[in-house]
Write a protein that holds these residues in place. Structure first.
Motif, PDB file in Angstrom:
ATOM      1  N   VAL A  49      22.735 -22.701 -22.644  1.00 16.14           N
ATOM      2  CA  VAL A  49      21.963 -23.315 -21.552  1.00 16.14           C
ATOM      3  C   VAL A  49      21.571 -22.253 -20.527  1.00 16.14           C
ATOM      4  O   VAL A  49      20.450 -22.245 -20.012  1.00 16.14           O
ATOM      5  N   GLY A  50      22.481 -21.322 -20.243  1.00 16.22           N
ATOM      6  CA  GLY A  50      22.202 -20.261 -19.285  1.00 16.22           C
ATOM      7  C   GLY A  50      21.087 -19.337 -19.727  1.00 16.22           C
ATOM      8  O   GLY A  50      20.395 -18.743 -18.894  1.00 16.22           O
ATOM      9  N   ARG A  51      20.897 -19.215 -21.061  1.00 16.58           N
ATOM     10  CA  ARG A  51      19.830 -18.341 -21.573  1.00 16.58           C
ATOM     11  C   ARG A  51      18.465 -19.013 -21.573  1.00 16.58           C
ATOM     12  O   ARG A  51      17.453 -18.363 -21.846  1.00 16.58           O
ATOM     13  N   MET A  52      18.412 -20.291 -21.263  1.00 20.87           N
ATOM     14  CA  MET A  52      17.121 -21.002 -21.209  1.00 20.87           C
ATOM     15  C   MET A  52      16.419 -20.694 -19.898  1.00 20.87           C
ATOM     16  O   MET A  52      16.444 -21.468 -18.939  1.00 20.87           O
ATOM     17  N   GLU A  53      15.827 -19.522 -19.816  1.00 20.19           N
ATOM     18  CA  GLU A  53      15.215 -19.117 -18.554  1.00 20.19           C
ATOM     19  C   GLU A  53      13.921 -18.365 -18.782  1.00 20.19           C
ATOM     20  O   GLU A  53      13.670 -17.807 -19.853  1.00 20.19           O
ATOM     21  N   VAL A  54      13.096 -18.374 -17.758  1.00 20.98           N
ATOM     22  CA  VAL A  54      11.851 -17.618 -17.727  1.00 20.98           C
ATOM     23  C   VAL A  54      11.859 -16.811 -16.444  1.00 20.98           C
ATOM     24  O   VAL A  54      11.996 -17.375 -15.357  1.00 20.98           O
ATOM     25  N   ALA A  55      11.762 -15.491 -16.560  1.00 28.47           N
ATOM     26  CA  ALA A  55      11.742 -14.607 -15.386  1.00 28.47           C
ATOM     27  C   ALA A  55      12.939 -14.846 -14.466  1.00 28.47           C
ATOM     28  O   ALA A  55      12.798 -14.978 -13.255  1.00 28.47           O
ATOM     29  N   GLN A  56      14.129 -14.914 -15.060  1.00 31.62           N
ATOM     30  CA  GLN A  56      15.388 -15.114 -14.334  1.00 31.62           C
ATOM     31  C   GLN A  56      15.498 -16.495 -13.690  1.00 31.62           C
ATOM     32  O   GLN A  56      16.413 -16.745 -12.899  1.00 31.62           O
ATOM     33  N   VAL A  57      14.596 -17.405 -13.992  1.00 31.11           N
ATOM     34  CA  VAL A  57      14.643 -18.771 -13.459  1.00 31.11           C
ATOM     35  C   VAL A  57      15.134 -19.690 -14.565  1.00 31.11           C
ATOM     36  O   VAL A  57      14.478 -19.832 -15.603  1.00 31.11           O
ATOM     37  N   ASN A  58      16.294 -20.293 -14.378  1.00 31.16           N
ATOM     38  CA  ASN A  58      16.878 -21.155 -15.388  1.00 31.16           C
ATOM     39  C   ASN A  58      16.138 -22.487 -15.446  1.00 31.16           C
ATOM     40  O   ASN A  58      16.035 -23.204 -14.441  1.00 31.16           O
ATOM     41  N   LEU A  59      15.619 -22.831 -16.614  1.00 26.05           N
ATOM     42  CA  LEU A  59      14.779 -24.022 -16.737  1.00 26.05           C
ATOM     43  C   LEU A  59      15.550 -25.332 -16.590  1.00 26.05           C
ATOM     44  O   LEU A  59      15.069 -26.252 -15.916  1.00 26.05           O
ATOM     45  N   PRO A  60      16.752 -25.491 -17.193  1.00 23.53           N
ATOM     46  CA  PRO A  60      17.498 -26.739 -16.950  1.00 23.53           C
ATOM     47  C   PRO A  60      17.818 -26.952 -15.474  1.00 23.53           C
ATOM     48  O   PRO A  60      17.695 -28.075 -14.960  1.00 23.53           O
ATOM     49  N   VAL A  61      18.211 -25.874 -14.779  1.00 22.74           N
ATOM     50  CA  VAL A  61      18.462 -25.996 -13.345  1.00 22.74           C
ATOM     51  C   VAL A  61      17.170 -26.335 -12.615  1.00 22.74           C
ATOM     52  O   VAL A  61      17.153 -27.142 -11.676  1.00 22.74           O
ATOM     53  N   GLY A  62      16.061 -25.730 -13.061  1.00 17.31           N
ATOM     54  CA  GLY A  62      14.767 -26.029 -12.450  1.00 17.31           C
ATOM     55  C   GLY A  62      14.398 -27.495 -12.576  1.00 17.31           C
ATOM     56  O   GLY A  62      13.905 -28.119 -11.628  1.00 17.31           O
ATOM     57  N   LEU A  63      14.647 -28.082 -13.751  1.00 11.16           N
ATOM     58  CA  LEU A  63      14.354 -29.510 -13.952  1.00 11.16           C
ATOM     59  C   LEU A  63      15.242 -30.379 -13.065  1.00 11.16           C
ATOM     60  O   LEU A  63      14.786 -31.391 -12.516  1.00 11.16           O
ATOM     61  N   LEU A  64      16.499 -29.980 -12.923  1.00  9.31           N
ATOM     62  CA  LEU A  64      17.402 -30.728 -12.037  1.00  9.31           C
ATOM     63  C   LEU A  64      16.933 -30.647 -10.589  1.00  9.31           C
ATOM     64  O   LEU A  64      17.028 -31.623  -9.833  1.00  9.31           O
ATOM     65  N   THR A 197       6.963 -17.458 -10.608  1.00 10.91           N
ATOM     66  CA  THR A 197       7.475 -18.565 -11.422  1.00 10.91           C
ATOM     67  C   THR A 197       8.192 -19.589 -10.552  1.00 10.91           C
ATOM     68  O   THR A 197       8.023 -20.803 -10.719  1.00 10.91           O
ATOM     69  N   SER A 198       8.989 -19.106  -9.597  1.00  8.50           N
ATOM     70  CA  SER A 198       9.740 -20.010  -8.721  1.00  8.50           C
ATOM     71  C   SER A 198       8.807 -20.821  -7.833  1.00  8.50           C
ATOM     72  O   SER A 198       9.027 -22.025  -7.626  1.00  8.50           O
ATOM     73  N   VAL A 199       7.768 -20.167  -7.296  1.00  9.74           N
ATOM     74  CA  VAL A 199       6.822 -20.878  -6.434  1.00  9.74           C
ATOM     75  C   VAL A 199       6.111 -21.986  -7.220  1.00  9.74           C
ATOM     76  O   VAL A 199       5.965 -23.116  -6.745  1.00  9.74           O
ATOM     77  N   PHE A 305      17.010 -17.816  -1.136  1.00 11.73           N
ATOM     78  CA  PHE A 305      16.224 -17.915  -2.365  1.00 11.73           C
ATOM     79  C   PHE A 305      16.983 -17.127  -3.430  1.00 11.73           C
ATOM     80  O   PHE A 305      16.646 -16.003  -3.766  1.00 11.73           O
ATOM     81  N   PHE A 306      18.064 -17.739  -3.967  1.00 13.28           N
ATOM     82  CA  PHE A 306      19.001 -16.950  -4.767  1.00 13.28           C
ATOM     83  C   PHE A 306      18.414 -16.487  -6.104  1.00 13.28           C
ATOM     84  O   PHE A 306      18.809 -15.452  -6.624  1.00 13.28           O
ATOM     85  N   GLU A 307      17.443 -17.235  -6.667  1.00 14.19           N
ATOM     86  CA  GLU A 307      16.843 -16.775  -7.919  1.00 14.19           C
ATOM     87  C   GLU A 307      16.168 -15.416  -7.734  1.00 14.19           C
ATOM     88  O   GLU A 307      16.320 -14.509  -8.558  1.00 14.19           O
ATOM     89  N   LEU A 308      15.419 -15.278  -6.639  1.00 16.87           N
ATOM     90  CA  LEU A 308      14.735 -14.017  -6.361  1.00 16.87           C
ATOM     91  C   LEU A 308      15.742 -12.911  -6.078  1.00 16.87           C
ATOM     92  O   LEU A 308      15.587 -11.779  -6.549  1.00 16.87           O
ATOM     93  N   ALA A 309      16.785 -13.212  -5.311  1.00 17.67           N
ATOM     94  CA  ALA A 309      17.801 -12.216  -4.973  1.00 17.67           C
ATOM     95  C   ALA A 309      18.520 -11.706  -6.214  1.00 17.67           C
ATOM     96  O   ALA A 309      18.729 -10.494  -6.384  1.00 17.67           O
ATOM     97  N   VAL A 310      18.904 -12.625  -7.103  1.00 17.14           N
ATOM     98  CA  VAL A 310      19.592 -12.233  -8.335  1.00 17.14           C
ATOM     99  C   VAL A 310      18.681 -11.363  -9.196  1.00 17.14           C
ATOM    100  O   VAL A 310      19.101 -10.323  -9.720  1.00 17.14           O
ATOM    101  N   ALA A 311      17.424 -11.784  -9.341  1.00 14.18           N
ATOM    102  CA  ALA A 311      16.479 -11.019 -10.162  1.00 14.18           C
ATOM    103  C   ALA A 311      16.252  -9.623  -9.590  1.00 14.18           C
ATOM    104  O   ALA A 311      16.206  -8.634 -10.340  1.00 14.18           O
TER     105      ALA A 311
END
Length: 355
Positions: A49-64, A197-199, A305-311
């Motif tokens: 599930v953690g590998r389901m991401e695009v540009a460091q943005v996790n898609l399952p978390v994004g849907l949630l 991607t996040s925006v 904006f933790f996705e951007l910070a992590v990336a």
């Protein structure tokens, strides 16, 4: 304010508390424990599930996050967007805290705690990297999760949306120069793919979906709209708790491997979140803003904006670096700490309005 928006917001200011909201602290604790446990019991599942991401943005978390924020975005009446200008003082406070206080206060706290007070207990070779991660976290303010915090504090939906959009626009031009200045690096690589991607994922698509749904609901009458809003209210909290389980399942291994390091790095992040939210809240009160403006202002000032910070940390310092770990700590404490801030601003409403 338009009649529809006024009615929608009026109905959203005093919803009955669900069992999740009434005992939210208990549910959060249980989800943290469950997340760490599930991550150890079913590591393969959560790694997948953690590998389901695009540009460091996790898609399952994004849907949630969509499930969390769309119920609030449905309440936004874009016909009343011009009325945000009435809250120019709240806008000024939010921007001041986000861009002139937050990154620089974190640089100081990072130096104080990581380089001075906690240095004997941390790996010496990672000290600079830890500080860099903390600065990256603070220089990337405001995430879509702010919509959730704003809803829980009965914040103005229109003001919240406008401030998220404004801060994201500023971040496009200000993130790299601020990080370069504070880290002393001449060439900061901005992870544009993660930012864009996040925006799109957290603002453009949810807003479009929410406004389409809003129009469809209002076509069936205000009563139908209000009934639907009441029905979908628990969605946000449920999705929030599932997100918490996922985040701690993803990072459970790191927590168990380096509990002391994570606990020590959490200290400056916690202090900074509480300081920034308290400053924004107090400044809004001092300039005479309404409580439903001060709440999202304080929460935007505290959120990262933790996705951007992590990336950015991974691209600059590597996946196994102290900087990446520091940004991950920010991810882990974001939800529990922001819920604490929500609780404080809600409990202090009487004090705020007694000025």
């Amino acid at each position: 304010m338009s009649a529809q928006c006024e009615v929608a917001i009026k109905h959203s200011t005093a919803p009955p508390m669900s069992v999740f909201e009434r005992y939210l602290s208990v549910w959060v604790f249980l989800c943290i424990v469950a997340g760490i446990a599930f991550g150890q019991i079913l590591p393969g599942v959560f790694q997948a599930v953690g590998r389901m991401e695009v540009a460091q943005v996790n898609l399952p978390v994004g849907l949630l996050i969509w499930v969390m924020i769309i119920p609030m975005l449905v309440k936004v009446d874009f016909g009343a967007l011009h009325e945000v200008r009435q809250h120019v003082r709240g806008i000024a406070v939010t921007l001041f805290v986000n861009w002139l206080v937050k990154p620089f206060s974190m640089a100081f706290l990072g130096w104080l705690f990581v380089r001075q007070l906690f240095a004997p207990y941390l790996p010496a070779e990672q000290l600079d990297s830890y500080v860099a991660g903390l600065i990256l976290l603070a220089a990337a303010p405001c995430t879509a999760m702010v919509f959730v915090w704003s809803r829980l504090s009965n914040g103005d939906p229109l003001f919240t949306l406008s401030q998220v959009a404004v801060n994201d626009a500023i971040m496009v031009v200000a993130f790299a120069p601020i990080v370069a200045f504070l880290l002393g690096l001449s060439a900061i690589v901005v992870p544009w793919d993660t930012l864009l991607t996040s925006v799109v994922l957290y603002i453009v698509i949810p807003v479009a979906l929410a406004q389409g749904w809003r129009k469809a609901l209002l076509n069936k009458g205000q009563a139908h709209f209000d009934a639907t809003m009441t029905k979908i209210g628990p969605w946000s909290i449920s999705a929030l708790l599932v997100t918490l389980v996922l985040l701690f399942a993803f990072q459970g291994e790191a927590i168990l491997k380096q509990p002391l390091v994570i606990a020590l790095l959490a200290v400056p992040i916690l202090i900074q979140v509480l300081f920034n939210s308290a400053l924004a809240y107090w400044l809004n009160r001092a300039v005479g803003e309404k409580h439903n403006i001060a709440c999202p202002s304080a929460l935007i000032g505290a959120s990262n904006f933790f996705e951007l910070a992590v990336a950015a940390a991974i691209s600059l310092f590597g996946f196994e670096s102290g900087a990446a770990l520091a940004t991950v700590v920010g991810v882990l404490i974001e939800v529990p700490v922001m819920l604490l801030v929500v609780k404080v601003v809600n409990a202090s409403k009487g004090w705020y309005e007694s000025r």
